[in-house]
Structures are given as C-alpha cells and as structure tokens.
Design an enzyme around this catalytic site. Structure first.
Site, PDB file in Angstrom:
ATOM      1  CE1 TYR A   1      -5.792  -5.941   3.423  1.00  0.00           C
ATOM      2  CE2 TYR A   1      -7.514  -5.143   4.885  1.00  0.00           C
ATOM      3  CZ  TYR A   1      -6.232  -5.068   4.395  1.00  0.00           C
ATOM      4  OH  TYR A   1      -5.383  -4.103   4.863  1.00  0.00           O
TER       5      TYR A   1
ATOM      6  N   GLY B   1       1.114  -3.668 -10.951  1.00  0.00           N
ATOM      7  CA  GLY B   1       1.501  -2.513 -10.135  1.00  0.00           C
ATOM      8  C   GLY B   1       2.487  -2.923  -9.053  1.00  0.00           C
TER       9      GLY B   1
ATOM     10  CE  LYS C   1       3.280  -1.553   0.050  1.00  0.00           C
ATOM     11  NZ  LYS C   1       2.648  -2.814  -0.304  1.00  0.00           N
TER      12      LYS C   1
ATOM     13  N   GLY D   1      -2.806  -7.816 -12.815  1.00  0.00           N
ATOM     14  CA  GLY D   1      -2.270  -6.528 -12.372  1.00  0.00           C
ATOM     15  C   GLY D   1      -0.751  -6.508 -12.442  1.00  0.00           C
TER      16      GLY D   1
ATOM     17  N   GLY E   1      -7.121 -11.007   1.061  1.00  0.00           N
ATOM     18  CA  GLY E   1      -5.752 -10.764   1.489  1.00  0.00           C
ATOM     19  C   GLY E   1      -5.543 -10.497   2.971  1.00  0.00           C
TER      20      GLY E   1
ATOM     21  CB  SER F   1      -0.308  -1.982  10.323  1.00  0.00           C
ATOM     22  OG  SER F   1      -0.349  -2.515   9.023  1.00  0.00           O
TER      23      SER F   1
ATOM     24  CG  ASP G   1       3.655  -6.373   0.555  1.00  0.00           C
ATOM     25  OD1 ASP G   1       3.237  -6.390   1.728  1.00  0.00           O
ATOM     26  OD2 ASP G   1       3.689  -5.342  -0.140  1.00  0.00           O
TER      27      ASP G   1
ATOM     28  CB  THR H   1       0.766   0.895   3.154  1.00  0.00           C
ATOM     29  OG1 THR H   1      -0.148   0.280   2.261  1.00  0.00           O
ATOM     30  CG2 THR H   1       0.093   2.034   3.888  1.00  0.00           C
TER      31      THR H   1
ATOM     32  CG  ASN I   1       6.425  -4.426   3.218  1.00  0.00           C
ATOM     33  OD1 ASN I   1       7.602  -4.731   3.421  1.00  0.00           O
ATOM     34  ND2 ASN I   1       5.425  -5.247   3.471  1.00  0.00           N
TER      35      ASN I   1
ATOM     36  CB  ALA J   1       0.398  -5.476  -4.928  1.00  0.00           C
TER      37      ALA J   1
HETATM   38  P1  NDP Z   1      -1.083  -0.085  -7.938  1.00  0.00           P
HETATM   39  O1  NDP Z   1      -1.842   1.184  -8.011  1.00  0.00           O
HETATM   40  O2  NDP Z   1       0.406  -0.060  -7.947  1.00  0.00           O
HETATM   41  O3  NDP Z   1      -1.511  -1.013  -9.187  1.00  0.00           O
HETATM   42  C1  NDP Z   1      -2.849  -1.192  -9.506  1.00  0.00           C
HETATM   43  C2  NDP Z   1      -3.012  -2.276 -10.587  1.00  0.00           C
HETATM   44  O4  NDP Z   1      -4.394  -2.533 -10.719  1.00  0.00           O
HETATM   45  C3  NDP Z   1      -2.503  -1.855 -11.964  1.00  0.00           C
HETATM   46  O5  NDP Z   1      -1.958  -2.992 -12.589  1.00  0.00           O
HETATM   47  C4  NDP Z   1      -3.787  -1.398 -12.666  1.00  0.00           C
HETATM   48  O6  NDP Z   1      -3.756  -1.556 -14.072  1.00  0.00           O
HETATM   49  C5  NDP Z   1      -4.786  -2.378 -12.087  1.00  0.00           C
HETATM   50  N1  NDP Z   1      -6.183  -1.928 -12.094  1.00  0.00           N
HETATM   51  C6  NDP Z   1      -6.729  -0.923 -11.364  1.00  0.00           C
HETATM   52  N2  NDP Z   1      -8.062  -0.865 -11.567  1.00  0.00           N
HETATM   53  C7  NDP Z   1      -8.361  -1.858 -12.451  1.00  0.00           C
HETATM   54  C8  NDP Z   1      -9.572  -2.310 -13.050  1.00  0.00           C
HETATM   55  N3  NDP Z   1     -10.752  -1.720 -12.781  1.00  0.00           N
HETATM   56  N4  NDP Z   1      -9.524  -3.364 -13.889  1.00  0.00           N
HETATM   57  C9  NDP Z   1      -8.338  -3.968 -14.158  1.00  0.00           C
HETATM   58  N5  NDP Z   1      -7.159  -3.580 -13.633  1.00  0.00           N
HETATM   59  C10 NDP Z   1      -7.177  -2.542 -12.781  1.00  0.00           C
HETATM   60  O7  NDP Z   1      -1.655  -0.854  -6.649  1.00  0.00           O
HETATM   61  P2  NDP Z   1      -0.886  -1.937  -5.774  1.00  0.00           P
HETATM   62  O8  NDP Z   1      -0.218  -2.881  -6.705  1.00  0.00           O
HETATM   63  O9  NDP Z   1      -0.064  -1.268  -4.742  1.00  0.00           O
HETATM   64  O10 NDP Z   1      -2.096  -2.657  -4.979  1.00  0.00           O
HETATM   65  C11 NDP Z   1      -2.943  -3.604  -5.619  1.00  0.00           C
HETATM   66  C12 NDP Z   1      -3.871  -4.256  -4.592  1.00  0.00           C
HETATM   67  O11 NDP Z   1      -3.141  -5.069  -3.688  1.00  0.00           O
HETATM   68  C13 NDP Z   1      -4.658  -3.261  -3.730  1.00  0.00           C
HETATM   69  O12 NDP Z   1      -5.988  -3.751  -3.643  1.00  0.00           O
HETATM   70  C14 NDP Z   1      -3.973  -3.341  -2.377  1.00  0.00           C
HETATM   71  O13 NDP Z   1      -4.855  -3.029  -1.322  1.00  0.00           O
HETATM   72  C15 NDP Z   1      -3.568  -4.810  -2.357  1.00  0.00           C
HETATM   73  N6  NDP Z   1      -2.461  -5.121  -1.427  1.00  0.00           N
HETATM   74  C16 NDP Z   1      -2.702  -5.955  -0.367  1.00  0.00           C
HETATM   75  C17 NDP Z   1      -1.696  -6.306   0.518  1.00  0.00           C
HETATM   76  C18 NDP Z   1      -1.994  -7.232   1.661  1.00  0.00           C
HETATM   77  O14 NDP Z   1      -1.162  -7.350   2.569  1.00  0.00           O
HETATM   78  N7  NDP Z   1      -3.116  -7.949   1.662  1.00  0.00           N
HETATM   79  C19 NDP Z   1      -0.323  -5.783   0.359  1.00  0.00           C
HETATM   80  C20 NDP Z   1      -0.161  -4.934  -0.807  1.00  0.00           C
HETATM   81  C21 NDP Z   1      -1.206  -4.614  -1.646  1.00  0.00           C
HETATM   82  P3  NDP Z   1      -3.049  -0.433 -15.039  1.00  0.00           P
HETATM   83  O15 NDP Z   1      -1.583  -0.683 -14.934  1.00  0.00           O
HETATM   84  O16 NDP Z   1      -3.585  -0.747 -16.388  1.00  0.00           O
HETATM   85  O17 NDP Z   1      -3.474   0.895 -14.507  1.00  0.00           O
END
Ligand code: NDP
Length: 282
Positions: free
Chosen positions: A220, A132, A68, A130, A242, A19, A105, A64, A89, A134
């Site tokens: 990414y 979470g 968030k 997913g 990403g 960033s 985002d 980040t 964010n 994001a």
């Molecule tokens: P969170 O920790 O909030 O959520 C993670 C999610 O991934 C959950 O749904 C979790 O499942 C799932 N998960 C983790 N490991 C595994 C696995 N091995 N197999 C299957 N599911 C899995 O993370 P975020 O949502 O904040 O971030 C997610 C991704 O998005 C990251 O890689 C982050 O870097 C990327 N991102 C990129 C951005 C960009 O600008 N390019 C902006 C924001 C995020 P469970 O609920 O079952 O634990």
C-alpha cells in the site's frame, strides 16, 4: 505504582510504519493505557533488542520485514497458524514469562476481503503472486475459507512449488511460474510480491481475471500501486491495496494482547483520509 504496558514494532527499515498510529487509535477507542513505539532493529540485533524491550516492561511486539522468521525461531510457543506459516508478526509475553508467537497477517487479509469488502472466497479460484514470507502467512487462512483452488505463481518457480507442497494437505493448491498461468482464470488475484514497493508489476498476461473478479495488493502507499492500477485495467470489480489488511492484522494482535477487539472501519477510514491528504500535498 504499576508500570505502563509497553508494545512496539521492530523492523528494518521501520521509519514509515503506521503501526504506532493504529495501536494508539485502538487504545483510545477501547480506553486502554499503553505505549506503542517503533524501533529500527537490524536482524543481527534482534535477540538483544527483544531482551532489552522485555526488561523495560514490554508486553507484546510486532515484527515486520525482515524479522518475522527470527521471531518465529525465538517464540517459546506458536499458534497453529504461526507454526504453519513459519513466520511470526506478533509476540505476546505470557504470565509465566514465555513468549507466544502468532501470525495475524492471514486473518487480517481474510477479514479485509470478506468483512470489509464483501469478497467471497468459498468455492472461488484464487491466484497468489509471490512465494515469500507474506504468501506463507496468508495461504493457511485463505485455504480455511475453502476456495475451489489456490495457485501460487512466483518468479523463482521452485519456491512456489515448495510452498504449495507444504500446504497441500490443507486444500487444492499448486505452484508454478508466471508463464504457466496462460489460459487460466481466477476470481481473485492477490499480489503478495514485493514488486509494488519498487513500482513494478509481475509479468501478468491479460485475461487472468474472471468477469466480476477482484484484485488485492498486499502493498500500500499514498498512491495506487502498479498492481492496483493493473487490476483497474482488467476491469476488476474491486482493486484494493493492503491498508485494510494492515489495520485488520493489527486489530487481531491488539486482541491477543489486551483481550479486547477494536473496531477497525473508523481507523481504516481515518488512515485513508490521511493518505489522500498526503498524496494531494506531496
Ligand atoms: P519477501 O521478500 O519475503 O518476498 C518477496 C516476493 O516477491 C518473492 O516471491 C519474490 O520473488 C517476489 N518479487 C519481488 N520483486 C518481484 C518482481 N519485480 N516481479 C515479480 N516478483 C517479485 O517479501 P514479503 O513476502 O515479506 O512481502 C511481500 C509484500 O507484502 C510487500 O509488499 C509487503 O509490504 C507486503 N505485506 C503487507 C502486509 C499488510 O499488512 N498489508 C503484511 C505483510 C506483507 P522471488 O522469490 O523470485 O525472489
């Protein structure tokens, strides 16, 4: 003399954040004088670090992982998209001293998909992997594009169902586990899990991607992620990571702060060239 406007990104960890580089390039391009730094802030220090930052001339902040949700709680006002996503964010210090919270985002992803890569979303079937933070941020802006349907698949099924329920008034959306995807097909598969960060892949069946469909990994790195490689094996017409979204969400934050919209393609091209160089030398 007027103090220089300060901006920053807080995260934990933050070492590899791009960033500062992106915002420096935006500032040069638009002729804006500002300072943008990165600071490692553990969640328990967030409020204190934010107050310090504002006292020192801070005008805007990016947050980040894992901050968030805390930023969302701290904001005095929220944009509609931040309100829906329950994650912020981008914080902006307003003239009356209050903090506006936004989530850029989702619009960053939509701009990268539709403008930079010409991937249509209207009337398309979209799978989000997913449930979470994001995923929360991207669902609203994706639904605004009026896809035919969105399915959220998550390891913890209840989280996908809950998320789909929260957005159900905004469009055709459902949540399920990975097993339940068998037999379904999608035009676009978006990986919003953090699996790529540990070079893992969610358990995906073959045949989920329609012919001429595309794949997009929010994560990414210098090399293709495991999911980008999976998309290539599924013959995706485009299998992207990403980086473009990162630059686009930053451009939207810059616009909120400075009222000027930087052009993004030259910055994306530069970062792509830099990481190609890095992967050759590493
Ligand atoms: P969170 O920790 O909030 O959520 C993670 C999610 O991934 C959950 O749904 C979790 O499942 C799932 N998960 C983790 N490991 C595994 C696995 N091995 N197999 C299957 N599911 C899995 O993370 P975020 O949502 O904040 O971030 C997610 C991704 O998005 C990251 O890689 C982050 O870097 C990327 N991102 C990129 C951005 C960009 O600008 N390019 C902006 C924001 C995020 P469970 O609920 O079952 O634990």
């Amino acid at each position: 003399m007027k103090k220089i406007d300060r901006y920053a990104v807080f995260g934990y960890p933050i070492k590899h954040s791009k960033s500062p580089r992106i915002h420096q390039l935006f500032a040069e391009q638009t002729g804006q004088k500002l300072v943008y730094t990165a600071r490692e802030v553990p969640p328990e220090s967030f409020n204190h670090a934010l107050e310090q930052f504002l006292t020192g001339g801070g005008k805007g902040l990016n947050c980040t992982v894992p901050l968030k949700e805390l930023a969302w709680q701290r904001a005095d006002q929220l944009t509609e998209r931040a309100h829906l996503s329950k994650a912020v964010n981008t914080l902006k210090l307003q003239d009356d001293g209050s903090l506006l919270g936004d989530n850029t985002d989702g619009v960053g992803l939509v701009n990268d998909l539709t403008v930079n890569h010409g991937i249509p979303l209207n009337n398309r079937r979209i799978l989000i992997l997913g449930a979470g933070g994001a995923s929360r941020g991207i669902i609203g802006p994706l639904l605004e594009q009026k896809p035919e349907r969105i399915v959220i698949a998550n390891r913890t099924v209840g989280k996908a169902e809950q998320l789909a329920q929260e957005f159900s008034r905004a469009g055709n959306i459902s949540g399920c586990g990975f097993e339940a995807l068998r037999g379904l097909q999608f035009d676009l598969i978006v990986n919003a899990t953090s699996a790529s960060l540990s070079n893992e892949l969610p358990p995906l069946a073959e045949g989920l991607l329609r012919e001429a469909g595309s794949c997009y990994d929010l994560a990414y790195g210098n090399e293709d992620t495991a999911f980008v490689r999976w998309g290539q094996r599924q013959n995706a017409i485009q299998s992207l990571d990403g980086m473009g979204m990162l630059v686009e969400q930053a451009a939207e934050a810059f616009y909120l702060w400075r009222g000027l919209r930087p052009t993004t393609q030259s910055v994306i091209d530069l970062l792509n060239a830099e990481r190609k160089g890095a992967s050759v030398t590493s």
